[in-house]
Scaffold this active site. Sequence first.
Site, PDB file in Angstrom:
ATOM      1  N   CYS A   1      -0.972   4.604   6.538  1.00  0.00           N
ATOM      2  CA  CYS A   1      -0.622   5.739   6.234  1.00  0.00           C
ATOM      3  C   CYS A   1      -1.331   7.080   6.920  1.00  0.00           C
ATOM      4  CB  CYS A   1      -0.820   6.282   4.656  1.00  0.00           C
ATOM      5  SG  CYS A   1      -0.325   7.813   3.967  1.00  0.00           S
TER       6      CYS A   1
ATOM      7  N   CYS B   1      -5.717  10.831   2.730  1.00  0.00           N
ATOM      8  CA  CYS B   1      -6.252  11.232   1.369  1.00  0.00           C
ATOM      9  C   CYS B   1      -7.703  10.560   0.959  1.00  0.00           C
ATOM     10  CB  CYS B   1      -5.246  11.082   0.303  1.00  0.00           C
ATOM     11  SG  CYS B   1      -3.654  11.928   0.751  1.00  0.00           S
TER      12      CYS B   1
ATOM     13  N   CYS C   1       7.079  -1.137  -6.921  1.00  0.00           N
ATOM     14  CA  CYS C   1       6.291  -0.126  -6.140  1.00  0.00           C
ATOM     15  C   CYS C   1       6.162  -0.592  -4.951  1.00  0.00           C
ATOM     16  CB  CYS C   1       5.022   0.127  -6.739  1.00  0.00           C
ATOM     17  SG  CYS C   1       3.957   1.408  -5.798  1.00  0.00           S
TER      18      CYS C   1
ATOM     19  N   CYS D   1      -7.846   7.363  -1.632  1.00  0.00           N
ATOM     20  CA  CYS D   1      -6.898   6.195  -1.202  1.00  0.00           C
ATOM     21  C   CYS D   1      -7.219   5.116  -0.105  1.00  0.00           C
ATOM     22  CB  CYS D   1      -5.546   7.055  -0.854  1.00  0.00           C
ATOM     23  SG  CYS D   1      -4.104   5.637  -0.624  1.00  0.00           S
TER      24      CYS D   1
END
Length: 343
Positions: free
Chosen positions: A114, A118, A107, A121
């Site tokens: 980011c 969200c 992954c 997260c």
Amino acid sequence: MNTPITICSSVQIKDFLKEIHQPAFRYKQIIEWLFIHRATSYDQMTNLPKALRDEFAEHLPLYVPKLHNRRVSQDGTRKYLFELHDGQMVETVAIPSHGSKDRLTVCFSTQVGCAMGCMFCATGHEGFTRNLGMAEIVYQILLAEDDMGMRVSNLVGMGQGEPFLNFQNVLDALLILNDPKGIGIGARKITVSTCGVIPGIQKFQDVRQQFTMAVSLHSAIQEKRDQIMPKARKWPLHQLKRALREYLRTTDRRITFEYLLINGVNDGEEDLKALIDYCDGLLCHVNLLNMNAIEGSPFKPTGKKTIDAWLRRLESAGIEATLRTSRGSDIEGACGQLKNALS
């Protein structure tokens, strides 16, 4: 120009070769030295003219990411914290299969941090720093492969960052990783996950290689999705579904919906009905995930009874669905947990 080659796109490297009046085939040679022969300095690239090596060393210096920290889960998963040329950090997770000695999934991350924010997260709570370069993405896979001592068979772009907000560098990296004359990971074993960035989906559908796509949905009710995925509201659900229909028409490749079940937030009866309605008319698979522990988060995982009920209802509606087993949660390496922790 003094930009590390690790953060350059393929276009930037090719443009530099043109600028210094070098033939186009030099690009392929440099890529082979970087990722197949694993050169750590330009001096090792012996089939390149010394003058060219000197030009690259001066203007596009080579820095290979360094392993800053490694954590090993009780289930065999390993999480790596890599330090980049500018001191930024990025996390990568290697997940060996319990059922096959030949299956290793990595992954990988596509950004430092980011921008999507969200609510469930850990990466989103860290904020966005910068995009990763083509080589910084590829090196994650190679360095994880070295540490695991086995060949990577599957890739998922589900680490830190939104891949489609760094589209060209991500695509450049995937093409290198997929090249049968190079690293040679099958296109259908490479999945890129997006929060639903429609311009990226539209570009991805025109890629010739058969890469697969997952969409982080997490709610099929617009108001709820806006609350837990605030930056994704730029691409409303009805527009996203229209884009997904076009993607399917163009590619004939099944879409995976990622749906994180959060207790009392998006796991009720109305949420399930909305998801079933949203999947109607789409060739798709629903991947249910349960909430992983995130420090300071108010969200809690859904109970097993609810998960089992969702799986039964989705199946009865003719929608293929599975529950993804969480791996590496004890080392904060599972979905939603990546946050560049230094220990």
